[in-house]
Design a protein around this motif. Structure first.
Motif, mmCIF file in Angstrom:
data_model
loop_
_atom_site.group_PDB
_atom_site.id
_atom_site.type_symbol
_atom_site.label_atom_id
_atom_site.label_comp_id
_atom_site.label_asym_id
_atom_site.label_seq_id
_atom_site.Cartn_x
_atom_site.Cartn_y
_atom_site.Cartn_z
ATOM 1 N N PHE A 104 75.612 -65.002 -77.011
ATOM 2 C CA PHE A 104 74.264 -65.480 -77.331
ATOM 3 C C PHE A 104 74.269 -66.985 -77.575
ATOM 4 N N SER A 105 75.287 -67.468 -78.297
ATOM 5 C CA SER A 105 75.397 -68.910 -78.564
ATOM 6 C C SER A 105 75.579 -69.687 -77.270
ATOM 7 N N LEU A 106 76.408 -69.150 -76.365
ATOM 8 C CA LEU A 106 76.642 -69.820 -75.089
ATOM 9 C C LEU A 106 75.360 -69.930 -74.275
ATOM 10 N N TRP A 107 74.605 -68.844 -74.190
ATOM 11 C CA TRP A 107 73.360 -68.867 -73.419
ATOM 12 C C TRP A 107 72.316 -69.762 -74.079
ATOM 13 N N PHE A 108 72.315 -69.812 -75.407
ATOM 14 C CA PHE A 108 71.386 -70.705 -76.101
ATOM 15 C C PHE A 108 71.735 -72.166 -75.811
ATOM 16 N N ILE A 109 73.024 -72.472 -75.781
ATOM 17 C CA ILE A 109 73.465 -73.832 -75.470
ATOM 18 C C ILE A 109 73.116 -74.190 -74.033
ATOM 19 N N ILE A 110 73.304 -73.249 -73.105
ATOM 20 C CA ILE A 110 72.924 -73.482 -71.705
ATOM 21 C C ILE A 110 71.420 -73.722 -71.598
ATOM 22 N N PHE A 111 70.648 -72.950 -72.360
ATOM 23 C CA PHE A 111 69.186 -73.123 -72.374
ATOM 24 C C PHE A 111 68.810 -74.509 -72.882
ATOM 25 N N CYS A 112 69.458 -74.952 -73.965
ATOM 26 C CA CYS A 112 69.185 -76.296 -74.499
ATOM 27 C C CYS A 112 69.617 -77.379 -73.506
ATOM 28 N N GLY A 113 70.733 -77.137 -72.802
ATOM 29 C CA GLY A 113 71.175 -78.085 -71.789
ATOM 30 C C GLY A 113 70.190 -78.190 -70.644
ATOM 31 N N PHE A 114 69.605 -77.058 -70.244
ATOM 32 C CA PHE A 114 68.586 -77.062 -69.189
ATOM 33 C C PHE A 114 67.366 -77.872 -69.632
ATOM 34 N N ILE A 115 66.967 -77.682 -70.902
ATOM 35 C CA ILE A 115 65.835 -78.448 -71.433
ATOM 36 C C ILE A 115 66.164 -79.931 -71.454
ATOM 37 N N ALA A 116 67.399 -80.276 -71.858
ATOM 38 C CA ALA A 116 67.789 -81.683 -71.942
ATOM 39 C C ALA A 116 67.732 -82.359 -70.572
ATOM 40 N N VAL A 117 68.132 -81.647 -69.518
ATOM 41 C CA VAL A 117 68.147 -82.238 -68.174
ATOM 42 C C VAL A 117 66.739 -82.336 -67.604
ATOM 43 N N PHE A 118 65.940 -81.288 -67.775
ATOM 44 C CA PHE A 118 64.617 -81.228 -67.151
ATOM 45 C C PHE A 118 63.495 -81.392 -68.180
ATOM 46 N N CYS A 119 63.764 -82.159 -69.243
ATOM 47 C CA CYS A 119 62.789 -82.271 -70.332
ATOM 48 C C CYS A 119 61.458 -82.852 -69.857
ATOM 49 N N TYR A 120 61.496 -83.847 -68.972
ATOM 50 C CA TYR A 120 60.245 -84.467 -68.528
ATOM 51 C C TYR A 120 59.452 -83.544 -67.611
ATOM 52 N N ALA A 121 60.133 -82.637 -66.934
ATOM 53 C CA ALA A 121 59.427 -81.675 -66.098
ATOM 54 C C ALA A 121 58.795 -80.569 -66.947
ATOM 55 N N LEU A 122 59.340 -80.337 -68.137
ATOM 56 C CA LEU A 122 58.860 -79.260 -68.997
ATOM 57 C C LEU A 122 57.867 -79.741 -70.046
ATOM 58 N N ALA A 123 57.931 -81.008 -70.423
ATOM 59 C CA ALA A 123 57.106 -81.520 -71.513
ATOM 60 C C ALA A 123 55.643 -81.619 -71.094
ATOM 61 N N PRO A 124 54.713 -81.184 -71.947
ATOM 62 C CA PRO A 124 53.279 -81.360 -71.637
ATOM 63 C C PRO A 124 52.910 -82.828 -71.447
#
Length: 360
Positions: free
Chosen positions: A25-45
């Motif tokens: 669970f920790s690994l997948w949460f870290i991967i999820f946060c890493g995805f957000i960090a890379v694509f933050c501008y595509a995800l941010a309102p």
């Protein structure tokens, strides 16, 4: 009778780690946060640079707040590639004004401003005679900060700072700590004594104080903090590697490599280091969490990432007094984000330690 395929220790460790639900669970949460960090501008309102669209009229609003925003186009066009937008955000070509209502007449757009309730008129030609396309009903899911910026967008883009500093700091610590620790443990003698003297002196200086000194020397900024944190974390890696090399160099395969005439460089980096990666991986996970905490502390003190660059530590600094002013969410939301990511790395480190324990 079927032949059983030999299974390496790394394969056994992988199987053991996959059975650990907390670690996975920790690994997948870290991967999820890493995805957000890379694509933050595509995800941010708010995908403007640093999510820095300010609306002082609607500052410190609670989560779920909605308002109509009128986008007034500027008289200039900016061409940006998708990579530029993904990396640095979209350069704004609009000025946003919060409004309560609007009326379209023959040649005018009349709006009632949210700030003072006064009416303001605009020519329809400014909006290419299609003003409805320039009015959006925007919802701030995490509310707005004290400058009226979208807190969710600032949080998503701030994840890039906190996440990437872990990678850079750990990379620098491994780049420095592994060779120094390996040389000290392999050669011993005066070399080991001198290196341990340097390590002990560095170790005796408080980490935060050393980071502050390095940051002030290099200057305030994004990359300066990354380098400063990395330069303070190599001692832990060096101590761990030194201890492991001292134990491992007495193994028979190392003696055989020496008898075959292999160079010291090859013995260290091709025979010893691959066999001591397990504790290095565990210490790297712990250092990752420590780097995030240090960066948050530096940003809270005002010497981390500089405004308007969003940082979770700076977000807490700007809003910690709102805890007693009835709007604690402004400081608690970034605080929970820091706590969650740090805890994920600590739990991942514990799970890796259990999975890589050869004695069990």
């Amino acid at each position: 009778m079927k032949n059983k395929q030999a299974t390496s220790l790394w394969q056994l460790a992988t199987i053991k780690f996959k059975k650990n639900k907390t670690g996975m669970f920790s690994l997948w949460f870290i991967i999820f946060c890493g995805f957000i960090a890379v694509f933050c501008y595509a995800l941010a309102p708010d995908n403007s640079s640093d999510a820095n669209q300010m609306h002082l009229e609607i500052h410190s609003k609670p989560p779920g707040f909605s308002v109509q925003l009128l986008k007034i186009p500027n008289q200039r066009e900016i061409n940006q590639s998708w990579f530029s937008i993904l990396s640095n955000g979209r350069k704004s070509t609009f000025t946003e004004i919060p409004i309560k209502s609007y009326i379209i007449t023959k040649n005018k757009l009349e709006v009632v401003k949210y700030s003072d309730g006064l009416t303001k008129e605009f020519n329809l030609s400014l909006f290419n005679n299609q003003p409805e396309k320039f009015i959006d009903n925007k919802t701030f899911y995490f509310g707005t900060d004290k400058y009226g910026r979208d807190l969710l967008s600032r949080l998503l883009i701030g994840a890039r700072i906190s996440f990437f500093i872990g990678f850079v700091a750990v990379f620098i610590s491994l780049l420095i700590g592994i060779p120094i620790g390996a040389i000290a443990g392999y050669f011993g003698g005066k070399i080991d004594t001198f290196i341990m003297w340097v390590i002990n002196i560095t170790w005796s200086i408080p980490t935060l104080l050393l980071v502050i000194a390095i940051t002030l020397t290099l200057g305030k900024g994004f990359w300066q903090v990354f380098i400063a944190v990395g330069l303070t974390m190599w001692v832990e890696v060096a101590r761990v590697v030194r201890g492991q090399v001292i134990t491992t160099k007495q193994q028979q395969y190392v003696e055989a490599a020496k008898a075959l005439g292999f160079s010291n460089f090859r013995i260290i980096f091709k025979h010893i280091l691959p066999n001591i990666l397990a504790p290095v991986i565990v210490i790297s996970a712990a250092n990752f969490a420590a780097a995030i905490l240090i960066e948050s502390g530096l940003s809270f003190l005002g010497i981390g990432a500089q405004p308007p660059t969003p940082s979770w530590g700076a977000m807490i600094k700007n809003h910690y007094n709102y805890i007693v002013l009835g709007k604690p969410f402004l400081a608690l939301i970034p605080g929970v984000a820091i706590m969650s990511l740090v805890m994920a790395f600590m739990l991942l480190g514990n799970s890796l330690r259990d999975a890589l324990d050869v004695k069990s």
